[in-house]
Enzyme design. Structure first.
Site, PDB file in Angstrom:
ATOM      1  CB  ILE A 269      -0.953  -0.006   1.220  1.00 37.72           C
ATOM      2  CG1 ILE A 269      -1.913   1.189   1.178  1.00 37.72           C
ATOM      3  CG2 ILE A 269      -0.202  -0.051   2.532  1.00 37.72           C
ATOM      4  CD1 ILE A 269      -2.990   1.141   2.262  1.00 37.72           C
ATOM      5  CB  SER A 270       1.287   4.032  -2.366  1.00 39.07           C
ATOM      6  OG  SER A 270       1.462   3.273  -3.534  1.00 39.07           O
TER       7      SER A 270
END
Length: 211
Positions: free
Chosen positions: A61-62
């Site tokens: 997840i960025s």
């Protein structure tokens, strides 16, 4: 969204503002999205740290700053129909779905796609269409798109995505292998202009599908 999560999300949005994010709509979406919902329970305590986190299958997840920055770049011309390549956890899609009328999102890993669909349904975000498939190919029968965001690093700019941009549309994506640059590409008729925004680090954009 619990009171604790809401407070944490609001504080995260404030940190992103201090880091240079200025689009108030983006910051509001960040502050209203429970990031812990997109993580395994073991990592939920790190949900509001400004860092990328693993979500399984070799994906992440960025970092919230990158989510906000790419969204800010994408919203430059108020797109109506947006394509996201790389649904992943669904967090970026949840932010976009609060900001654009119609979102199409593609994921090549079936398990991640199923989880993301369930999460967005729980958040009552119903303006999102999901596709299981190869992001390099885009989504031709839903094109043209006013904007396209790629959430993994392409070794080269995918020609299929360029062809699916509407006139005046923008493509925001990281490009490169060892060294990656975040780029924004704008289409004018059959010509494309590009801007290099900043150095980034993403997992690679891989072709094909994975069950």
């Amino acid at each position: 969204m619990t009171r604790v999560a809401l407070t944490s999300a609001v504080n995260l949005a404030k940190k992103l503002h201090d880091a240079g994010i200025r689009n108030q709509a983006v910051l509001k979406a960040i502050s209203h999205t429970p990031r812990e919902m997109f993580l395994d329970n073991a990592l939920a305590h790190k949900a509001y740290e400004n860092t990328a986190l693993p979500i399984g299958q070799g994906q992440t997840i960025s970092q919230p700053y990158i989510v906000a920055r790419m969204t800010e770049l994408l919203l430059h011309k108020m797109p109506q129909r947006v394509l996201e390549v790389g649904t992943g956890s669904g967090y970026q899609a949840a932010i976009l779905a609060q900001l654009v009328p119609q979102l199409c999102t593609i994921e090549r890993i079936k398990g991640l796609q199923i989880q993301a669909r369930q999460r967005l349904k729980r958040l009552d975000l119903h303006n999102v269409s999901f596709k299981y498939g190869d992001g390099w190919l885009g989504w031709a029968n839903r094109s043209p798109f006013d904007a396209i965001m790629v959430t993994a690093a392409a070794s080269t700019i995918p020609e299929a995505l360029l062809s699916q941009l509407a006139e005046g549309g923008v493509l925001v994506l990281p490009v490169g292998e060892d060294t990656q640059q975040l780029m924004r590409i704008t289409r004018t008729a059959d010509r494309f202009s590009s801007e290099t925004i900043e150095t980034v680090k993403f997992v690679p954009l891989i072709n094909g599908e994975l069950a």
